[in-house]
Design a protein around this motif. Structure first.
Motif, PDB file in Angstrom:
ATOM      1  N   ILE A   1       0.344  -0.857   0.203  1.00 47.24           N
ATOM      2  CA  ILE A   1       0.112  -0.419  -0.204  1.00 47.24           C
ATOM      3  C   ILE A   1       0.777   1.123   0.383  1.00 47.24           C
ATOM      4  O   ILE A   1       0.515   2.460  -0.987  1.00 47.24           O
ATOM      5  CB  ILE A   1      -0.633  -0.508   1.070  1.00 47.24           C
ATOM      6  CG1 ILE A   1      -2.171  -1.125   0.903  1.00 47.24           C
ATOM      7  CG2 ILE A   1      -1.636   0.926   1.397  1.00 47.24           C
ATOM      8  CD1 ILE A   1      -2.803  -1.175   2.855  1.00 47.24           C
ATOM      9  N   ALA A   2       1.884   1.088   1.154  1.00 43.42           N
ATOM     10  CA  ALA A   2       2.992   2.330   0.991  1.00 43.42           C
ATOM     11  C   ALA A   2       3.931   2.715  -0.469  1.00 43.42           C
ATOM     12  O   ALA A   2       3.777   4.085  -0.728  1.00 43.42           O
ATOM     13  CB  ALA A   2       4.172   2.218   1.769  1.00 43.42           C
ATOM     14  N   SER A   3       4.120   1.475  -1.098  1.00 41.82           N
ATOM     15  CA  SER A   3       4.799   1.642  -2.096  1.00 41.82           C
ATOM     16  C   SER A   3       4.207   2.355  -3.838  1.00 41.82           C
ATOM     17  O   SER A   3       4.514   2.805  -4.483  1.00 41.82           O
ATOM     18  CB  SER A   3       5.735   0.420  -2.915  1.00 41.82           C
ATOM     19  OG  SER A   3       4.367  -0.593  -3.341  1.00 41.82           O
ATOM     20  N   ALA A   4       2.720   2.036  -3.455  1.00 36.34           N
ATOM     21  CA  ALA A   4       1.534   2.248  -4.484  1.00 36.34           C
ATOM     22  C   ALA A   4       0.634   4.027  -4.157  1.00 36.34           C
ATOM     23  O   ALA A   4       0.375   4.805  -4.962  1.00 36.34           O
ATOM     24  CB  ALA A   4       0.594   1.142  -4.338  1.00 36.34           C
ATOM     25  N   TYR A   5       0.513   4.063  -2.779  1.00 35.00           N
ATOM     26  CA  TYR A   5      -0.076   5.061  -1.891  1.00 35.00           C
ATOM     27  C   TYR A   5       0.227   5.679  -1.241  1.00 35.00           C
ATOM     28  O   TYR A   5      -0.423   6.639  -1.295  1.00 35.00           O
ATOM     29  CB  TYR A   5      -1.553   4.245  -1.977  1.00 35.00           C
ATOM     30  CG  TYR A   5      -2.216   3.800  -2.805  1.00 35.00           C
ATOM     31  CD1 TYR A   5      -3.141   4.320  -3.625  1.00 35.00           C
ATOM     32  CD2 TYR A   5      -2.595   2.561  -2.689  1.00 35.00           C
ATOM     33  CE1 TYR A   5      -3.615   3.764  -4.598  1.00 35.00           C
ATOM     34  CE2 TYR A   5      -3.023   1.628  -3.166  1.00 35.00           C
ATOM     35  CZ  TYR A   5      -3.986   1.847  -4.594  1.00 35.00           C
ATOM     36  OH  TYR A   5      -4.153   1.738  -5.469  1.00 35.00           O
TER      37      TYR A   5
ATOM     38  N   ASN B   1       8.759  -2.452  -1.068  1.00 34.73           N
ATOM     39  CA  ASN B   1       8.597  -3.811  -1.868  1.00 34.73           C
ATOM     40  C   ASN B   1       9.366  -4.763  -1.075  1.00 34.73           C
ATOM     41  O   ASN B   1       8.441  -5.244  -0.419  1.00 34.73           O
ATOM     42  CB  ASN B   1       8.389  -3.773  -3.214  1.00 34.73           C
ATOM     43  CG  ASN B   1       7.119  -3.973  -3.499  1.00 34.73           C
ATOM     44  OD1 ASN B   1       5.829  -3.034  -2.742  1.00 34.73           O
ATOM     45  ND2 ASN B   1       6.702  -3.068  -5.249  1.00 34.73           N
ATOM     46  N   GLN B   2      10.637  -4.674  -1.518  1.00 35.62           N
ATOM     47  CA  GLN B   2      11.991  -5.279  -0.445  1.00 35.62           C
ATOM     48  C   GLN B   2      11.429  -5.688   0.945  1.00 35.62           C
ATOM     49  O   GLN B   2      11.297  -6.672   2.215  1.00 35.62           O
ATOM     50  CB  GLN B   2      12.556  -5.659  -1.161  1.00 35.62           C
ATOM     51  CG  GLN B   2      13.008  -6.270  -2.876  1.00 35.62           C
ATOM     52  CD  GLN B   2      13.936  -5.875  -3.398  1.00 35.62           C
ATOM     53  OE1 GLN B   2      14.695  -4.369  -3.721  1.00 35.62           O
ATOM     54  NE2 GLN B   2      14.882  -6.682  -3.770  1.00 35.62           N
ATOM     55  N   VAL B   3      11.421  -4.231   1.413  1.00 31.44           N
ATOM     56  CA  VAL B   3      11.894  -4.113   2.821  1.00 31.44           C
ATOM     57  C   VAL B   3      10.378  -4.321   3.195  1.00 31.44           C
ATOM     58  O   VAL B   3      10.343  -5.802   3.994  1.00 31.44           O
ATOM     59  CB  VAL B   3      12.037  -3.011   3.276  1.00 31.44           C
ATOM     60  CG1 VAL B   3      11.740  -2.465   4.604  1.00 31.44           C
ATOM     61  CG2 VAL B   3      13.008  -2.161   2.722  1.00 31.44           C
ATOM     62  N   GLY B   4       9.660  -4.226   2.520  1.00 27.21           N
ATOM     63  CA  GLY B   4       7.778  -4.859   3.603  1.00 27.21           C
ATOM     64  C   GLY B   4       7.638  -6.392   3.487  1.00 27.21           C
ATOM     65  O   GLY B   4       7.246  -7.336   4.365  1.00 27.21           O
ATOM     66  N   ILE B   5       8.593  -7.245   2.122  1.00 29.23           N
ATOM     67  CA  ILE B   5       9.331  -8.577   2.339  1.00 29.23           C
ATOM     68  C   ILE B   5       9.632  -8.901   3.695  1.00 29.23           C
ATOM     69  O   ILE B   5       9.313 -10.204   4.212  1.00 29.23           O
ATOM     70  CB  ILE B   5       9.382  -9.405   1.159  1.00 29.23           C
ATOM     71  CG1 ILE B   5       8.423  -9.399  -0.495  1.00 29.23           C
ATOM     72  CG2 ILE B   5       9.529 -10.821   0.807  1.00 29.23           C
ATOM     73  CD1 ILE B   5       9.289  -9.562  -1.587  1.00 29.23           C
TER      74      ILE B   5
END
Length: 420
Positions: A165-169, A268-272
């Motif tokens: 969500i953070a990466s997109a918005y 995204n990688q950090v989220g993973i």
């Protein structure tokens, strides 16, 4: 006549309520998970906090307030019942997402984490106590494994979702709207579907065939604190291991995302990576809790602390997504071995009449580790860099495992341990 009014103990006998409590704890974990990926990045990118010590103040605030409320949750649930404490915890959480979304200053974000810590202390502690009430002694490890698995899978799924969500918005408001939905659902379930379980603890106390001295059933709150913190070998060993475990979790929460971003990983990688650690932690507890019922708590705890230390050492020494992914798996696996076994070990030793207070004291020390971890890792990172801070905490984690090996009593039948 009296016998017929006693509550039935056991997982099978209370399965519907138990599973509702599992669902509630998943929502409790998700409420915490809304911060795991986003807040460290908010500190550096939105509020431009350069010193790690300053940036980690939100974890310090969260840890102190959660630790304090863990302590009071046990006493309050003995005095007023479990359900009112659970509902109060959800009510306290209501302002948190709004404060995180609209907070104009870092001080407002820290204040939100004080409320979040109070809420987590009340809701998570009470969910633990209620599951112990329902299941009785024979399946306590399984119950704690299911409880913690639900909570930390909730953390993991939400950390992953908020990363996307953070990466997109953007960092605000999207990720925290998910937390608001969790709070609304958790409050509704707690009010409408959860039933009081205090009478189950009273039933177990009546039936309790224990090697405890008779006087052990009538301890004051101060005596319970001293026994759990210092005097009893197993309880005190569990308390220090819990503190160190959450010390390294506080470090992972606050510094890992910053390390990963500054090393070139995208959000995204950090989220993973932020999700894999609690996901392995959560799923692993489905097995480790039940296994500790069969084989005892002590060596699960010792091995888990050593595995965590190895995972932290790999993070400190590595510079790539693949290596950090392996480290996250190890860190999650080690924590899965430790978490339910520690809770179950406290439940094994504590008498049913003061078990809720003993669990509260243990969780006071355990979640105080967030505060210690935020201060220690922040100071070390400012002075020597993030890898040095992680390496130091890895050494402390291994040392804590050795303390458990020396001090905690082992038993083939963990529910029959005696007080020293």
């Amino acid at each position: 006549m009296l016998h017929s009014t006693r509550a039935a103990l056991g997982l099978r006998q209370n399965l519907a309520q138990f599973m509702l409590l599992v669902a509630v704890n998943a929502l409790v974990g998700g409420t915490l998970g809304q911060e795991r990926t986003v807040l460290p990045l908010l500190a550096s990118q939105t509020f431009h906090l350069d010193l790690y010590t300053s940036a980690l103040t939100y974890i310090l605030a969260f840890g102190l307030s959660k630790a304090a409320m863990n302590y009071f949750a046990g006493t309050l649930s003995d005095r007023y019942g479990r359900k009112p404490v659970l509902i109060t915890g959800w009510l306290v959480a209501i302002p948190v997402p709004l404060m995180l979304i609209y907070g104009p200053s870092w001080e407002r974000i820290v204040a939100a984490n004080v409320l979040l810590g109070i809420s987590q202390g009340l809701t998570w502690s009470t969910a633990v106590i209620m599951k112990m009430d329902l299941t009785g002694p024979k399946q306590r490890g399984l119950a704690m494994g299911l409880n913690e698995a639900a909570g930390y899978l909730g953390v993991a799924v939400t950390a992953l979702a908020t990363g996307y969500i953070a990466s997109a918005y953007g960092l605000r408001p999207g990720p925290f709207l998910l937390g608001a939905a969790y709070i609304a659902l958790g409050l509704g379930l707690s009010v409408l579907t959860i039933r009081e379980t205090h009478h189950h603890a009273k039933t177990e106390a009546f039936q309790h065939v224990s090697a405890h001295r008779k006087a052990d059933a009538c301890l004051t709150t101060g005596q319970v604190f001293t026994l759990t913190s210092f005097k009893d070998r197993s309880l005190s060993a569990a308390s220090q291991a819990g503190l160190v475990n959450n010390l390294n979790d506080g470090l992972a929460w606050g510094l890992f995302p910053v390390l990963f971003v500054t090393s070139g990983l995208n959000v995204n990688q950090v989220g993973i990576l932020a999700a894999v650690y609690p996901a392995v932690w959560g799923a692993g507890q489905l097995f480790t809790g039940a296994a500790s019922d069969r084989w005892g708590r002590k060596w699960f705890i010792v091995a888990g602390m050593i595995v965590q230390a190895a995972g932290l050492a790999i993070v400190a020494a590595s510079h790539s997504f693949g290596a950090w992914l392996i480290a996250a798996v190890l860190l999650g696996l080690g924590t899965a071995m430790v978490y339910p076994a520690l809770l179950a070990a406290v439940g094994d030793v504590a008498h049913p009449t003061w078990r809720a207070r003993s669990v509260g004291v243990y969780r006071l020390w355990r979640d105080g580790g967030f505060a210690v971890g935020a201060l220690l890792s922040g100071l070390l990172a400012d002075l020597y860099g993030i890898p040095a801070a992680i390496a130091t905490v890895a050494a402390l984690t291994a040392a804590s495992g050795l303390v458990v090996a020396v001090r905690m009593r082992g038993s083939d039948h963990p529910a029959r341990q005696k007080l020293v």
